[in-house]
Design a protein around this motif. Structure first.
Motif, mmCIF file in Angstrom:
data_model
loop_
_atom_site.group_PDB
_atom_site.id
_atom_site.type_symbol
_atom_site.label_atom_id
_atom_site.label_comp_id
_atom_site.label_asym_id
_atom_site.label_seq_id
_atom_site.Cartn_x
_atom_site.Cartn_y
_atom_site.Cartn_z
ATOM 1 N N LEU A 6 0.818 -1.312 0.078
ATOM 2 C CA LEU A 6 0.096 -0.077 0.047
ATOM 3 C C LEU A 6 0.807 1.410 -0.015
ATOM 4 C CD1 LEU A 6 -2.739 1.054 0.212
ATOM 5 C CD2 LEU A 6 -2.661 1.296 2.489
ATOM 6 N N GLU A 7 1.753 1.207 0.840
ATOM 7 C CA GLU A 7 2.776 2.427 0.907
ATOM 8 C C GLU A 7 3.393 2.660 -0.568
ATOM 9 O OE1 GLU A 7 6.542 3.461 3.389
ATOM 10 O OE2 GLU A 7 5.245 2.298 4.556
ATOM 11 N N ALA A 8 3.974 1.595 -1.070
ATOM 12 C CA ALA A 8 4.460 1.723 -2.522
ATOM 13 C C ALA A 8 3.387 2.422 -3.470
ATOM 14 C CB ALA A 8 5.134 0.661 -3.014
ATOM 15 N N GLU A 9 2.045 1.762 -3.350
ATOM 16 C CA GLU A 9 1.071 2.355 -4.337
ATOM 17 C C GLU A 9 0.794 3.678 -4.121
ATOM 18 O OE1 GLU A 9 -0.763 0.401 -6.609
ATOM 19 O OE2 GLU A 9 0.529 -1.007 -6.454
ATOM 20 N N LEU A 10 0.621 4.193 -2.876
ATOM 21 C CA LEU A 10 0.400 5.782 -2.503
ATOM 22 C C LEU A 10 1.454 6.559 -3.146
ATOM 23 C CD1 LEU A 10 -1.138 5.416 0.784
ATOM 24 C CD2 LEU A 10 -2.387 5.968 -1.105
ATOM 25 N N TYR A 11 2.497 6.184 -2.849
ATOM 26 C CA TYR A 11 3.805 6.930 -3.260
ATOM 27 C C TYR A 11 3.915 7.130 -4.829
ATOM 28 C CZ TYR A 11 8.628 8.109 -4.576
ATOM 29 O OH TYR A 11 9.573 8.682 -5.517
ATOM 30 N N ALA A 12 3.386 5.875 -5.550
ATOM 31 C CA ALA A 12 3.468 5.969 -6.768
ATOM 32 C C ALA A 12 2.164 6.614 -7.367
ATOM 33 C CB ALA A 12 3.344 4.436 -7.585
ATOM 34 N N PHE A 13 1.118 6.535 -6.715
ATOM 35 C CA PHE A 13 -0.043 7.471 -6.980
ATOM 36 C C PHE A 13 0.286 8.928 -7.222
ATOM 37 C CE2 PHE A 13 -3.907 9.910 -5.993
ATOM 38 C CZ PHE A 13 -4.747 9.297 -7.104
ATOM 39 N N ALA A 14 1.066 9.387 -6.073
ATOM 40 C CA ALA A 14 1.553 10.807 -6.150
ATOM 41 C C ALA A 14 2.305 11.330 -7.171
ATOM 42 C CB ALA A 14 1.909 11.040 -4.803
ATOM 43 N N GLN A 15 3.270 9.991 -7.286
ATOM 44 C CA GLN A 15 4.375 10.572 -8.558
ATOM 45 C C GLN A 15 3.762 10.452 -9.808
ATOM 46 O OE1 GLN A 15 7.500 11.264 -8.312
ATOM 47 N NE2 GLN A 15 7.123 11.537 -5.990
ATOM 48 N N ARG A 16 3.058 9.594 -10.148
ATOM 49 C CA ARG A 16 2.244 9.342 -11.530
ATOM 50 C C ARG A 16 1.455 10.886 -11.978
ATOM 51 N NH1 ARG A 16 -1.793 5.513 -10.246
ATOM 52 N NH2 ARG A 16 -0.143 4.048 -10.080
ATOM 53 N N LEU A 17 0.815 11.433 -10.735
ATOM 54 C CA LEU A 17 0.177 12.637 -11.006
ATOM 55 C C LEU A 17 0.828 13.908 -10.906
ATOM 56 C CD1 LEU A 17 -3.160 11.735 -9.037
ATOM 57 C CD2 LEU A 17 -2.546 11.204 -11.329
ATOM 58 N N ASN A 18 2.379 13.510 -10.567
ATOM 59 C CA ASN A 18 3.120 14.714 -10.298
ATOM 60 C C ASN A 18 2.948 15.871 -9.416
ATOM 61 O OD1 ASN A 18 5.528 15.786 -11.222
ATOM 62 N ND2 ASN A 18 5.006 16.407 -13.181
ATOM 63 N N GLU A 19 2.257 15.232 -8.184
ATOM 64 C CA GLU A 19 1.862 15.958 -7.082
ATOM 65 C C GLU A 19 2.576 15.556 -5.940
ATOM 66 O OE1 GLU A 19 0.055 18.585 -7.450
ATOM 67 O OE2 GLU A 19 -1.173 18.257 -9.478
ATOM 68 N N ASP A 20 2.556 16.553 -4.744
ATOM 69 C CA ASP A 20 3.175 16.344 -3.510
ATOM 70 C C ASP A 20 2.049 16.308 -2.757
ATOM 71 O OD1 ASP A 20 5.974 16.199 -4.320
ATOM 72 O OD2 ASP A 20 5.981 18.434 -4.254
ATOM 73 N N PHE A 21 1.751 14.778 -1.716
ATOM 74 C CA PHE A 21 0.693 14.844 -1.057
ATOM 75 C C PHE A 21 1.299 14.554 0.145
ATOM 76 C CE2 PHE A 21 -1.628 13.605 -5.046
ATOM 77 C CZ PHE A 21 -3.016 14.137 -4.701
ATOM 78 N N ASP A 22 0.647 15.044 1.425
ATOM 79 C CA ASP A 22 0.985 14.567 2.674
ATOM 80 C C ASP A 22 0.741 12.922 2.771
ATOM 81 O OD1 ASP A 22 1.696 15.384 5.498
ATOM 82 O OD2 ASP A 22 -0.203 14.875 5.929
ATOM 83 N N SER A 23 1.610 12.217 3.033
ATOM 84 C CA SER A 23 1.140 10.955 2.893
ATOM 85 C C SER A 23 0.057 10.357 3.914
ATOM 86 C CB SER A 23 2.353 9.985 3.300
ATOM 87 O OG SER A 23 3.096 10.390 4.490
ATOM 88 N N ASP A 24 0.020 10.938 5.104
ATOM 89 C CA ASP A 24 -1.151 10.739 5.941
ATOM 90 C C ASP A 24 -2.646 11.017 5.344
ATOM 91 O OD1 ASP A 24 0.619 9.442 7.746
ATOM 92 O OD2 ASP A 24 0.677 11.245 9.084
#
Lengths: 322, 187
Positions: free
Chosen positions: A61-79
């Protein structure tokens, strides 16, 4: 016997010369029974079973969330991003489980983020459309906004951003409501973690671009175009004159009339139809499109406006209650 | 299209979610590399993992890469796309170079393209940009002021040329030819 043997090739030739030609597509006889049998077997097993992707061995799940943000080129707060993906139904299910096992871990669902995101999306799209369609009536802008923020459109956007597998919900596959809500929550999370401008660009790039290839006029229902047109023209102090400028095939099934609308002896628009009334209505619609700046030959809508656009107070045509 | 294509998923040439109008999103969302640590069939796959995989993951942070070592089973690449498609590809005995190229194909396509039957080779939301045809569409402007019936506008020019007319034209061409004989240079 020899005679018959000699005649056989002749017959064969006759048959070959006159083949039975059919226009229908050749689908083999085994195709339908095979499909039916496959369906029958599937039914016997109890329908197609779709395993949730996150129960697979290869899932992080952690890798998926990281890749989700990277794919959209955005910086999300992970929590916040994880919270945005947590649906209410999942939290309820987990709490039930925890009660049974008698321990307690607090989980946050995405209801607050959905609300924040929903408000932001609506306000931003309204502003954007008012700037991009400066002459279009407010009713039309509202109609376009409603189309863009409808559940079906937001769910489609959400699905194509890859949220389907990551969403934490009680059911799988998730329905459109949860998909749309998750998208709103993601916008809410982005708003909190990267600021208004990034969130605005995110909405612009993924939601407003869905207008590409759409006819804006479809979202402005006009019941009586002629009276609307006359009321608008009356404000300018001029009168509009409809004239029959062409007719063919009168008293036939294929009658066609053409009506032109003139202001100061200059043609504004023309329309055609199977009766004079319809032709006049079509001409009025055409003229209204010109007034609203949304004719068929309009420039494509600008999808590159930066920041949060502020609509300048322009004289927008008000639609009287007609 | 033959009958064996009936089982393929039909589709049009479309970019998913207007991709590229707003911003470009790589459509490959995750890739699973399954391989054996000892079997010779996975040799190319192991080379790829040793030499190129870290670079691949660095260049494509939006793609989740999973490695799944399994004993004595053939090497397989499974690619999953944002539109829900899943491509399963056996890379049995494939060399390192071949695998690199196949993974590049998987990365750049937008779904399970190989098993989509294209219904047409082009697609448009707007088949006509001129609107429907009417009898007035290409009307001559001169007709607005013409007095009808008028032989200039009423002539039927759609019939093929008659035999008499053809003969007459041939005859006149012949006459012209006789006259211009003097002009022709003799060989």
């Amino acid at each position: 016997m020899a005679l018959i043997r000699r005649c056989v090739p002749l017959f064969a030739k006759v048959v070959r010369i006159h083949p039975v030609t059919t226009q229908a597509q050749k689908i083999h006889r085994w195709v339908a029974p095979t499909l039916m049998e496959l369906k029958r077997r599937e039914k016997k097993v109890g329908g197609k079973k779709i395993n949730p992707r996150n129960t697979f061995l290869e899932w992080n799940l952690e890798a998926e969330l990281y890749a989700f943000a990277q794919r959209l080129n955005e910086d999300f707060d992970s929590d916040l991003l994880l919270q945005a993906f947590t649906d209410r139904s999942y939290v309820i299910k987990e709490e039930m489980k925890q009660k049974e096992l008698e321990f307690d871990i607090k989980m946050k669902d995405n209801r607050e983020l959905v609300e924040i995101g929903d408000q932001f999306i609506n306000a931003y799209i309204q502003n954007y459309l008012e700037v991009v369609l400066p002459k279009f009536p407010m009713e039309g802008v509202k109609g376009v906004r409603k189309f863009l923020t409808s559940e079906a459109i937001l769910a489609n956007v959400s699905l194509h951003l890859g949220t389907k597998d990551i969403i934490l919900a009680a059911e799988y596959p998730v329905d459109n409501f949860i998909l749309a809500n998750t998208f709103k929550a993601i916008v809410g999370a982005l708003l909190d973690s990267s600021g208004e401008e990034r969130a605005a660009h995110f909405v612009r790039d993924f939601v407003i671009t869905q207008l590409q290839g759409q006819d804006v006029n479809e979202y402005l229902p006009i019941e009586d175009p002629w009276s609307m047109l006359t009321s608008i023209v009356k404000k300018d102090g001029t009168t509009i004159e409809p004239r029959l400028i062409g007719e063919t095939g009168r008293n036939t099934l294929l009658a066609c009339y053409r009506v032109g609308l003139y202001v100061d002896k200059k043609m504004v628009s023309s329309g055609f139809g199977e009766s004079v009334a319809i032709a006049k209505e079509m001409a009025a619609r055409e003229a209204l499109k010109k007034i609203f700046g949304t004719e068929d030959t309009m420039k494509p809508i600008n999808f590159k406006l930066d920041g949060i656009p502020k609509p300048t107070s322009q004289t927008r045509y008000q639609i009287t209650a007609s | 299209m033959s009958a064996k294509h009936m089982f393929l998923k039909p589709g049009f040439v479309r970019a998913p979610l207007q991709n590229g109008i707003g911003r470009y999103v790589c459509q490959l969302q995750r890739i699973v590399l399954k391989f054996c640590k000892s079997n010779g069939a996975s040799r190319g796959m192991r080379d790829f993992i040793e030499q190129d995989l870290v670079d691949f993951a660095k260049v494509n942070p939006g793609v989740v890469v999973y490695l799944k070592p399994r004993r004595h089973r053939g090497p397989v690449v499974v690619a999953e796309y944002l539109n829900g498609d899943r491509v399963w590809m056996s890379v049995h005995n494939k060399t390192h170079a071949e695998i690199t190229k196949w993974i590049e194909v998987l990365r750049t396509q937008q779904g399970n393209n190989a098993s989509t039957r294209l219904r047409k080779y082009q697609y448009t939301d707007h088949p006509s940009i001129q609107g429907p045809w009417t009898p007035f569409t290409h009307k001559l402007p001169e007709l607005n002021t013409a007095e009808l019936p008028n032989p200039a506008f009423g002539a039927n020019n759609r019939l093929p040329m008659s035999a008499t007319e053809q003969l007459r034209l041939m005859f006149e061409a012949q006459k012209l030819g006789e006259k211009s004989d003097d002009l022709k240079t003799a060989e």
